[in-house]
Motif scaffolding. Structure first.
Motif, mmCIF file in Angstrom:
data_model
loop_
_atom_site.group_PDB
_atom_site.id
_atom_site.type_symbol
_atom_site.label_atom_id
_atom_site.label_comp_id
_atom_site.label_asym_id
_atom_site.label_seq_id
_atom_site.Cartn_x
_atom_site.Cartn_y
_atom_site.Cartn_z
ATOM 1 N N ILE A 141 0.850 -1.195 0.000
ATOM 2 C CA ILE A 141 0.000 0.000 0.000
ATOM 3 C C ILE A 141 0.883 1.242 0.000
ATOM 4 C CG2 ILE A 141 -1.654 1.349 1.337
ATOM 5 C CD1 ILE A 141 -2.749 -1.316 2.416
ATOM 6 N N VAL A 142 1.904 1.206 0.834
ATOM 7 C CA VAL A 142 2.712 2.407 1.021
ATOM 8 C C VAL A 142 3.523 2.739 -0.229
ATOM 9 C CG1 VAL A 142 4.611 3.398 2.339
ATOM 10 C CG2 VAL A 142 2.770 2.202 3.510
ATOM 11 N N ILE A 147 3.330 -0.705 -11.174
ATOM 12 C CA ILE A 147 2.860 -1.304 -12.426
ATOM 13 C C ILE A 147 3.688 -0.673 -13.529
ATOM 14 C CG2 ILE A 147 0.912 -1.501 -14.007
ATOM 15 C CD1 ILE A 147 -0.882 -1.094 -11.548
ATOM 16 N N GLU A 148 4.104 -1.468 -14.472
ATOM 17 C CA GLU A 148 4.916 -0.906 -15.547
ATOM 18 C C GLU A 148 4.059 -0.589 -16.757
ATOM 19 O OE1 GLU A 148 8.714 -2.423 -16.255
ATOM 20 O OE2 GLU A 148 9.267 -2.107 -14.180
ATOM 21 N N GLU A 149 4.707 -0.255 -17.846
ATOM 22 C CA GLU A 149 3.963 0.160 -19.021
ATOM 23 C C GLU A 149 3.183 -1.008 -19.615
ATOM 24 O OE1 GLU A 149 7.381 -0.297 -18.935
ATOM 25 O OE2 GLU A 149 8.161 0.044 -20.938
ATOM 26 N N PRO A 150 2.196 -0.707 -20.469
ATOM 27 C CA PRO A 150 1.481 -1.797 -21.140
ATOM 28 C C PRO A 150 2.466 -2.627 -21.950
ATOM 29 C CG PRO A 150 0.528 0.354 -21.677
ATOM 30 C CD PRO A 150 1.770 0.609 -20.911
ATOM 31 N N ALA A 151 2.308 -3.916 -21.918
ATOM 32 C CA ALA A 151 3.232 -4.788 -22.621
ATOM 33 C C ALA A 151 3.108 -4.597 -24.121
ATOM 34 C CB ALA A 151 2.941 -6.233 -22.267
ATOM 35 N N ALA A 152 4.223 -4.644 -24.801
ATOM 36 C CA ALA A 152 4.221 -4.560 -26.254
ATOM 37 C C ALA A 152 5.366 -5.393 -26.773
ATOM 38 C CB ALA A 152 4.356 -3.109 -26.699
ATOM 39 N N THR A 153 5.032 -6.363 -27.605
ATOM 40 C CA THR A 153 6.096 -7.257 -28.067
ATOM 41 C C THR A 153 7.102 -6.535 -28.929
ATOM 42 O OG1 THR A 153 4.524 -7.851 -29.753
ATOM 43 C CG2 THR A 153 4.889 -9.453 -28.010
ATOM 44 N N ALA A 154 6.648 -5.465 -29.579
ATOM 45 C CA ALA A 154 7.573 -4.774 -30.469
ATOM 46 C C ALA A 154 8.498 -3.855 -29.696
ATOM 47 C CB ALA A 154 6.795 -3.965 -31.495
ATOM 48 N N ARG A 155 8.139 -3.575 -28.457
ATOM 49 C CA ARG A 155 8.948 -2.617 -27.726
ATOM 50 C C ARG A 155 9.104 -3.118 -26.305
ATOM 51 N NH1 ARG A 155 8.327 2.576 -26.328
ATOM 52 N NH2 ARG A 155 6.110 2.239 -26.030
ATOM 53 N N TRP B 31 -7.180 -1.979 5.963
ATOM 54 C CA TRP B 31 -6.501 -0.844 5.354
ATOM 55 C C TRP B 31 -6.465 -1.018 3.827
ATOM 56 C CZ3 TRP B 31 -0.726 0.785 6.551
ATOM 57 C CH2 TRP B 31 -0.473 2.017 5.921
ATOM 58 N N ASP B 35 -8.019 1.469 1.355
ATOM 59 C CA ASP B 35 -7.107 2.127 0.423
ATOM 60 C C ASP B 35 -7.575 1.936 -1.012
ATOM 61 O OD1 ASP B 35 -4.456 3.493 0.103
ATOM 62 O OD2 ASP B 35 -4.127 1.743 -1.178
ATOM 63 N N LEU B 247 -2.206 -1.292 -29.655
ATOM 64 C CA LEU B 247 -1.514 -1.824 -28.501
ATOM 65 C C LEU B 247 -1.032 -3.209 -28.890
ATOM 66 C CD1 LEU B 247 -0.863 -1.316 -25.516
ATOM 67 C CD2 LEU B 247 -2.895 -2.582 -24.959
ATOM 68 N N ASN B 248 0.269 -3.330 -28.932
ATOM 69 C CA ASN B 248 0.798 -4.656 -29.133
ATOM 70 C C ASN B 248 0.291 -5.301 -30.421
ATOM 71 O OD1 ASN B 248 2.329 -6.733 -28.440
ATOM 72 N ND2 ASN B 248 1.152 -7.350 -26.644
ATOM 73 N N PHE B 249 0.345 -4.558 -31.492
ATOM 74 C CA PHE B 249 -0.050 -5.037 -32.824
ATOM 75 C C PHE B 249 -1.540 -5.273 -32.971
ATOM 76 C CE2 PHE B 249 4.422 -6.508 -32.959
ATOM 77 C CZ PHE B 249 4.815 -5.667 -33.985
ATOM 78 N N ARG B 315 -1.980 9.215 -13.554
ATOM 79 C CA ARG B 315 -1.940 8.172 -14.584
ATOM 80 C C ARG B 315 -2.735 8.528 -15.830
ATOM 81 N NH1 ARG B 315 0.583 3.614 -12.681
ATOM 82 N NH2 ARG B 315 0.700 3.523 -10.436
ATOM 83 N N TYR B 340 5.197 5.966 -18.998
ATOM 84 C CA TYR B 340 4.731 4.671 -19.479
ATOM 85 C C TYR B 340 3.638 4.799 -20.521
ATOM 86 C CZ TYR B 340 7.290 2.254 -15.843
ATOM 87 O OH TYR B 340 8.277 1.745 -15.060
ATOM 88 N N TRP B 341 3.136 5.991 -20.762
ATOM 89 C CA TRP B 341 2.051 6.132 -21.728
ATOM 90 C C TRP B 341 2.587 6.823 -22.964
ATOM 91 C CZ3 TRP B 341 -2.052 3.459 -22.109
ATOM 92 C CH2 TRP B 341 -3.063 3.849 -22.974
ATOM 93 N N ASP B 683 10.963 7.385 -28.033
ATOM 94 C CA ASP B 683 12.315 6.828 -27.974
ATOM 95 C C ASP B 683 12.929 6.718 -29.361
ATOM 96 O OD1 ASP B 683 11.098 4.566 -29.048
ATOM 97 O OD2 ASP B 683 10.678 3.763 -27.064
#
Lengths: 360, 1208
Positions: A141-142, A147-155, B31, B35, B247-249, B315, B340-341, B683
């Motif tokens: 929680i803290v 979470i990372e970026e949306p998965a993409a096979t090309a990148r 919690w 949360d 997204l992802n092809f 986000r 990330y976006w 990039d």
């Protein structure tokens, strides 16, 4: 300040980092009496804490790396591994001292007593599980479990890292062909660990800490686990950046960092650099130096050592056990050997036959 | 568990540990749930709910609500009274209701009985049928059939019972209703009068319930852990159909949850609130259901980008408008750019970029609504970005620069060299970019440090100079060199000036001084910069550039030199063209030999060793020994080597992308393809060391530096500012450095172009198949052609707008123009820069009269405005300070022409110019007819309508589309006295048709607005009154707001309500020419069914009308109009008007009808008199009929003029 940072960065250059770690292990073992003092670990933790307070305040790159939510467990690992390794060493040193004075080991008396599975083991474990689960929830929680970026096979993400506990394996991929680093060596690790009870003929050290009665086991464990596993996890987490390049802890993770590496096969060294001629056409002839040296490494070295340096060991273990043991050890030794060769002379492969997908 | 006492740990202690750790786990779990439950968007929703409650309460306090509440109280009292009265007959009603209940009961039983029987009957029928098909018509079958028959009878009987019972119920209900009628009337009245406040109350009740159970229920619904069932606070989402992102092809459906916090985006009335509760701007365009971009069809992220599925400020990838806002967000929300976006939200400065994805093929059409990106699109084309950077679907592939195939016929090699070195040093306003001597080859840059062992460093300057020499040598080598034929006629410079000024050259070209100071001092309108006269290059200094023979050939036939040129053919005669050339080269006004300070034509020095070094780099695949041989043999002469290296330079720097160069026609352009640049992930963009450099310069921290790299716009903006900037501090070999040339864009231009390019995305909308309607597409193409042919330089296409406050302080925005301020003035005040003009005027007047204060300004309407008047009405504006103006679209050349006729030469920058034009030196001017006239003789209006290019406002309702089309292809002279030429354009396929269609469509779209306004003016009623009358006429759905919408030209309201309004107008006896149809229109005037009644009634019809037309005592049309080639009887050309014989093919009868009755209502200031005013008796002696019939007769005659003239 900057020069201090770049000095620390330079310490973490891979060869220095690795050889330095080896030297540190040797030093700790040699002066273990000094290192096992409480004041040492206290000083270590004070200095370490001071560093981890000072460094992130003064360097955005360092802060970025260690405060990344993914990396926080590794920072914890750093402290806990050091502490527990130190604790074990301290116990061993105390025991050895007592033993020298003719007394029994620390655990000698306790060793005769028995405890119950319930409640002394299972109940305590259960409590630990509950407490740890609560801790994990609060922690996630803290730090807002990342979470990372949306998965993409090309990148794929750069760097694309394995889970932290596999970073040691991933490190091996840098030096070996995938079939060795990903299949053979992990296989030997498992088989080797399984074989330990059958290879270990030393009856001492059962149920108590001791260094002097098992120096080899200590050395092997520290090198294998702490140097080759834990330190690779740390290396993989903090020092490997984009494109799997090496970065000092205060260095910016620049995607465009170039590694001036022109890696060369052993055959090129042999034929081109030493003999001054072109590479032979036939792969077998071309790779003969590598093949021969590896054969020598695995076939000649064990009997040679058995006849000379390790005569006593052969006597203790017997020929079969000795040979099995030696093979595990040689495979294990291949790892630092290859790493050092890569770092120092840019050796790519000892045997490189891409035509047959056979590279060592 | 009991403690045995022999365990290592004490069980009691362990139990305590167990208890505490379990408690900790429980707390952690709660919690976690809380949360997870506590989300920022819930706070926003609660805030919005409070806002709505507050508004509802305020609404209940409003005077209208108070009145409604009083009414409610009154009616309630009345109702109570009525109920009291009714109570006396209470027992009777009670009995009746009891009977009703009884009857309903019976009805229910009867209905059920019937249903049951029906089922039984159906069963029996099924059995009987089955029996028949399996066993045949035996005895058994007969028995079954009889049984079925019996059921049928019983069913019929039961139906009868049911119907009777139903009828009794209905009857009883009517009885009770009759008893209650007095009460129900009051009840329904009460309901009607409280409808509005009831809605508010209901809303209040649901948003802020007062009763405890609902309150508790709401709390429970939103309780953590229970809020998955039916919470009152919930995520709002839009899933626009067919809109996806990659997204992802795969293509993923867009889900936009932005509305979860931005709760009022599609609701009007929240304009004044702060974010996130603000209404989206322009609800007529965006998000409302009737707008072209409804929320449920498009969502949010298709335009704004950002992450639509995120419910968190961070986000969602919000984007600050400027740094200041970013800082504030950083402090308030801990905002930073989340990397990330891939498609970060567009800042409000760039949001127009999103228009491109759907409107790529209708950018000109949306220009009024999206000025920034439309400007970017235009600049993109104008500066020829498309030549180097491929953009799929971009409407042109024309090379933007002139051909170089005959460059040496046009100018000298020395000029070429100096020009290539720095085009702006000769013509600061040129749109040719600078290619050489830029930053990455600057004088202090070491380009090569002895790479090939020459043993010396080469600096940027010598490198560039040598390159320029090579390029010009190469271009020269590919150019045709045979000399052009000499000019056949001796030109006259004085006459040339007149031709030059009057033919229309200055519509597209200017002669503005090079420096801004010089420009602001120029009094002569020909030297001033306007929107349209930068279409062609500035002609200042042109005589120092080109050969006279080339200029002559070029003016005579521009396409012969450069087939793709935009310059049209003005059809100048040989002497006219020769005169213009003489004017340019004799240059009596000192304009055409004027060059900027520091310009020097000449060959640049170059060095052989630099040239050889460049050859080594460019030919690095050639063996060194071979190169050395080439240097000794083929390339021994510098010329040969220059040409060889020059070709490489041309290909390297992309000269061939813009200019046609023989031999390089098919070479690839040098730029990156931009078709989907806006979707390129960041990039893939090489920012070089710029972020570090900027961070160093501005003291940015690490975050700021990384953030800079997260936005595509930043890359683009800096690239456009300085195309070579990403080479800064890089070490590169000389052939791989950045190559984009430097355009010297202003910041506004950069912003516009960047907006357009950022909008070039991987076109998602193509997947949604959004394409403009054929009309829209035609109009867009038309607008594009109008822009490219620069029609607006000569013709006013849309009048200007004047905004002001009237005496009561009400704002108005009307289309109109200003009137002369006083008699001393010749030209009316300009629309552009009106306030500056007034300030100048006042300070000028105060020189004589220090007390002078301008009291009012007069303006003339160019559209009907209810309350102010019809077209041509002059009105005064007393609050001069409140006036804001929007200039007319087009007609920039008109002042230049009018100036010539009004006061020749006097505004010229050269003092003693007066009289050197074809004037007598005493303020008189010789006109085309050879007559002398005083320049003050005529007023501006007359000059404007006679000599200036015609106004094209609403031209679509005037002209037959097909004639217009033919005229565009091949212009015919309409007004003999006019000297401005309608050029002959080289139309590409479909272009002329698109222009004709554009005007027809515009007329069609403008018509309802004009109709509604004229109707209101004619009837003198307000929209509210008309709406009330229409409602009483059962023209349903015609509300005041709808009528107002038609008056304001809003498309949705117009489409919905115009038919009703026309029906209403017809009923009121109002008539107006019908709307234009962009399709083929028939001419009923030429059909027998139209003609025969005239001819039957009046066998001499043609002669009668002819007499009416030509009688000196009558309208006397031929006094001004040509008639089938015969000149008008009036000798003053100021009054000459087009040949009546054109009418049949040219004009629309509907338009003529309005025109003949009152020409000033169409063109205020026209010399055409109102010959057939509808409210007057005129010419009855010549043609005995009311004016309206006279008009019809004249129209019929005009449209059969060929027949009438043959008859004569």
């Amino acid at each position: 300040m900057e020069s201090l940072k770049s000095f620390i960065d330079s310490l973490f250059e891979p060869t220095r980092y690795f050889l330095g770690s080896v030297a540190a292990v040797a030093a700790i073992f040699f002066w273990r009496r000094f290192f096992s003092k409480s004041i040492v670990i206290l000083a270590f933790f004070l200095l370490g804490t001071a560093f981890f307070v000072w460094a992130p305040r003064n360097d955005t790159d360092f802060r970025a790396i260690i405060t990344k939510p993914d990396n926080i467990p590794i920072v914890m690992l750093l402290g806990s591994v050091v502490f527990f390794s130190w604790l074990a060493l301290r116990q061993a040193v105390i025991n050895d001292e007592r033993r020298k004075k003719g007394g029994a080991g620390n655990e000698g008396e306790l060793g005769k007593q028995k405890v119950y599975t319930w409640p002394d083991l299972v109940y305590t474990e259960f409590i630990c599980i509950i407490a740890f689960t609560a801790f994990l929830i609060v922690w996630s929680i803290v730090v807002e479990a990342p979470i990372e970026e949306p998965a993409a096979t090309a990148r794929t993400p750069n760097p694309s890292k394995a889970p932290w506990y596999f970073l040691g394996l991933q490190e091996m991929l840098v030096y070996f062909d995938p079939w060795i680093a990903g299949v053979v060596l992990p296989g030997f690790i498992i088989v080797g660990l399984m074989a330990v009870p059958y290879l270990d003929t030393n009856p001492k050290g059962n149920g108590y800490y001791t260094f002097e009665e098992r120096p080899f086991a200590w050395a092997f464990f520290w090198v294998g686990f702490i140097l080759f596993w834990v330190s690779f996890v740390i290396l993989g987490t903090f020092l490997r950046g984009p494109n799997w390049s090496f970065f000092g802890p205060f260095e910016f993770w620049d995607v465009h960092k170039l590694e001036p590496l022109v890696n060369v096969d052993l055959s090129t060294y042999f034929w081109v650099d030493w003999l001054g001629r072109a590479l032979p056409k036939s792969p077998l002839v071309r790779e003969a130096p590598g093949i021969l040296s590896l054969l020598a490494f695995f076939l000649v070295l064990p009997p040679l050592l058995g006849k000379t340096l390790l005569k006593g060991l052969v006597a203790r273990m017997g020929v079969v056990r000795f040979n099995v043991f030696m093979h595990f050890m040689l495979w294990f030794a291949l790892m630092p050997t290859k790493m050092l060769l890569r770092w120092t002379v840019n050796l790519k492969y000892i045997i490189g036959i891409p035509e047959w997908f056979f590279n060592v | 568990m009991a403690d045995r006492g022999d365990t290592h740990y004490r069980v009691r202690t362990l139990n305590r540990w167990f208890a505490w750790s379990s408690l900790a786990l429980l707390v952690a779990t709660f919690w976690m749930v809380i949360d997870d439950w506590s989300r920022p968007w819930k706070t926003y929703q609660k805030g919005f709910r409070a806002l709505e409650v507050e508004r509802a309460r305020a609404e209940l306090e409003s005077p209208q609500a108070r009145a409604a509440l009083e009414e409610e109280a009154r009616l309630s009292q009345e109702l109570a009274d009525a109920q009291g009265r009714f109570a006396s007959s209470h027992s009777e009603l009670e009995a009746a209701e009891k009977t009703l209940t009884e009857l309903e009961h019976q009805g229910f039983i009867a209905t059920e009985g019937e249903k049951k029987l029906k089922q039984q009957y159906n069963w029996e029928r099924f059995v009987t049928e089955g029996y028949l098909i399996q066993r045949g018509e035996g005895q058994g079958y007969q028995a079954k059939l009889a049984n079925l028959k019996a059921y049928e009878d019983r069913l019929a009987a039961a139906s009868g019972v049911k119907q009777a019972a139903d009828a009794r119920v209905v009857e009883q209900k009517a009885k009770i209703a009759a008893m209650r009628s007095s009460i129900s009337t009051i009840e329904s009245e009460l309901k009607a009068s409280t409808r509005d406040i009831d809605l508010v109350r209901k809303k209040l009740a649901s948003q802020a319930p007062e009763d405890a159970p609902t309150k508790i229920a709401n709390v429970v619904r939103d309780f953590p852990g229970l809020d998955f069932i039916g919470p009152s606070l919930k995520v709002q989402k839009v899933m626009p159909p067919d809109l996806t992102f990659e997204l992802n092809f795969t293509r993923k459906q867009r889900i936009d949850m932005c509305q979860t916090c931005h709760l009022a985006v599609d609701r009007e009335g929240f304009e004044g609130e702060t974010h996130p509760f603000r209404t989206h701007p322009r609800p007529d365009l965006f998000l409302s259901a009737k707008s072209p971009h409804p929320l449920n069809q498009l969502g949010c992220t298709i335009c704004h980008r950002g992450s639509g599925e995120s419910l968190d400020f961070q986000r969602a990838d919000h984007r600050a408008t400027d740094e200041e806002e970013g800082e504030r967000w950083h402090e308030e929300y801990g905002w930073y750019k989340q990397h990330y976006w891939d498609y970060p939200m567009l800042s409000s400065r760039f949001v127009e970029a999103s228009c491109v994805q759907c409107h790529k093929t209708s950018m000109d059409l949306i220009a009024p609504e999206a000025p920034e990106v439309a400007e970017g699109y235009r600049l993109f084309e104008r500066y020829g970005c498309h030549a180097c950077h491929k953009v799929d679907g971009f409407p042109t592939t024309r090379r933007p620069g002139p051909t170089l195939a005959k460059i040496l016929q046009k100018t000298r090699p020395e000029f070429v060299q100096a020009w290539v070195t720095n085009p702006k040093s000769f013509r600061p306003t040129t749109w040719m970019p600078q290619v050489f001597h830029l930053e990455n080859y600057a004088s202090d840059v070491t380009v090569v440090a002895s790479h090939y062992g020459l043993g010396r460093e080469m600096k940027g300057d010598e490198w560039s100079d040598t390159a320029v020499a090579a390029v010009s040598a190469f271009v020269g080598s590919r150019s045709a060199t045979e000399p052009l034929p000499p000019i056949p006629v001796q030109g006259d410079a004085t006459r040339g000036r007149e031709v030059f000024r009057l033919s229309g050259c200055l519509a597209c070209h200017n002669m503005a001084p090079f420096t801004p100071e010089g420009r602001s001092e120029a009094k002569d309108p020909a030297l001033q910069l306007r929107e349209t006269n930068e279409h062609g290059p500035n002609l200042r200094g042109i005589a120092s550039k080109v050969h006279p023979e080339w200029l002559y050939a070029w003016i005579r036939d521009p396409k012969a030199y450069w087939p793709q040129t935009r310059m049209p053919d003005l059809r100048l005669s040989d002497p006219d063209a020769a005169d213009v050339v003489a004017y340019v080269f004799d240059d009596p006004d000192g304009i055409f030999h004027d060059v900027p300070e520091g310009w020097a034509e000449g060959k640049r020095p170059y060095e052989r060793d630099v040239l050889e070094e460049q050859a080594r780099w460019f030919f690095n695949r050639t063996l060194r020994s071979e190169l050395d041989r080439l240097f000794r043999e083929e390339w021994k002469s510098d010329e040969a080597l220059l040409e060889a290296v020059g070709e490489k330079w041309v290909l390297n720097q992309g000269c061939h992308s813009c200019h046609e160069i023989p031999g390089l026609e098919n070479a690839q352009p040098i730029g990156t393809e931009l078709t989907t640049w806006g979707s390129k992930t960041i990039d893939k963009l090489d920012f070089g060391f710029l972020p570090e450099i900027l961070a160093r310069e501005h003291g940015w921290d690490h975050h700021r530096e990384t953030e800079f790299k997260q936005y595509r716009e930043n890359f683009l903006t800096w690239k456009l500012r300085n195309p070579r900037i990403y080479d800064r501090e890089k070490i590169k070999n000389p052939t791989e450095r950045l190559r984009m040339p430097w355009f010297d864009f202003t910041e506004d231009q950069i912003q516009a172009i960047a907006t357009f390019v950022v909008g070039l995305v991987n076109d998602e909308v193509q997947h949604a198949k959004m394409i403009p309607s054929p009309e829209k597409a035609a109009m867009d193409k038309g607008l594009r052609v109008v822009r490219q042919k620069n029609c607006a330089a000569c013709h006013v296409i849309e009048p200007g707008t004047i905004e002001f406050l009237d005496e009561d302080g009400h704002p108005h925005a009307v289309r109109g123009q200003f009137q002369l301020l006083d008699e001393e003035e010749l030209l009316p005040p300009p629309m552009a820069g009106f306030s500056e003009y007034l300030a100048d005027y006042e300070s000028y007047m105060r020189e004589d009269d220090p007390e002078f204060e301008l009291e009012e300004v007069y303006a003339q309407l160019l559209e009907p405005v209810p309350g102010l008047g019809d077209v041509g009405t002059t009105f005064s504006i007393a609050d001069v300070g409140s006036i804001r103006t929007k200039p007319a679209w087009g007609g920039d050349l008109v002042p230049v022409i009018a100036d010539y006729y009004l006061r020749p030469g006097i505004r010229s920058d050269v003092e003693d110019q007066e009289g050197t034009l074809t004037g007598d030196g005493a303020g008189n001017v010789q006109d085309v007819d050879g007559q002398w006239r005083s320049f003050t003789e005529e007023v501006y209006e007359k000059i404007r309508w006679t000599y200036a290019p015609p106004v094209l406002i609403d031209e679509g309702s005037k002209l037959q589309r097909d004639w217009f089309y033919r005229f565009l292809l091949e212009p015919v002279p309409l007004r003999e006295q006019i000297r401005v030429r309608m050029p002959t354009f080289d139309w590409a396929e479909g272009e002329a048709a698109a222009v004709a269609d554009l005007f027809a469509n515009r007329a069609r779209l403008e018509w309802p607005k004009g109709y509604a306004r004229k109707l209101l003016l004619a009837l003198g009623k307000t929209p509210a009154e008309i709406a009330a009358e229409m409602a009483s006429m059962r023209l349903n759905g015609s509300t005041e707001s709808q009528i107002q919408g038609i008056l304001d030209g809003k498309p949705v309201e117009t489409a919905a309500g115009i038919a009703n309004l026309v029906a209403y107008g017809g009923a009121q006896g109002f008539s107006m020419a019908s709307a234009v149809s962009p399709q083929y229109e028939t001419l009923p005037q030429r059909t027998p069914s139209h003609l025969d009644p005239y001819l039957a009634q009046m066998p001499d019809f043609y002669d009668e009308v002819h007499a009416l037309i030509i009688q000196p005592g009558g309208p006397n049309c031929i006094s001004c109009h040509f008639l089938a080639g015969d000149p008008p009887t009036n000798e003053s050309p100021i009054a000459w008007a087009p040949d009546l014989a054109h009418t049949r093919e040219r004009l629309r009868p509907n338009w003529i009808r309005d025109w003949l009755s009152d020409p000033a209502r169409i063109y205020p200031g026209t010399t055409m008199p109102a010959n057939f005013a509808l409210d007057q008796e005129q010419w009855q002696g010549l043609y005995p009929a009311p004016a309206s019939e006279q008009i019809e007769a004249v129209i019929t005659w005009l449209f059969n003029l060929d027949r009438a003239l043959i008859k004569n």
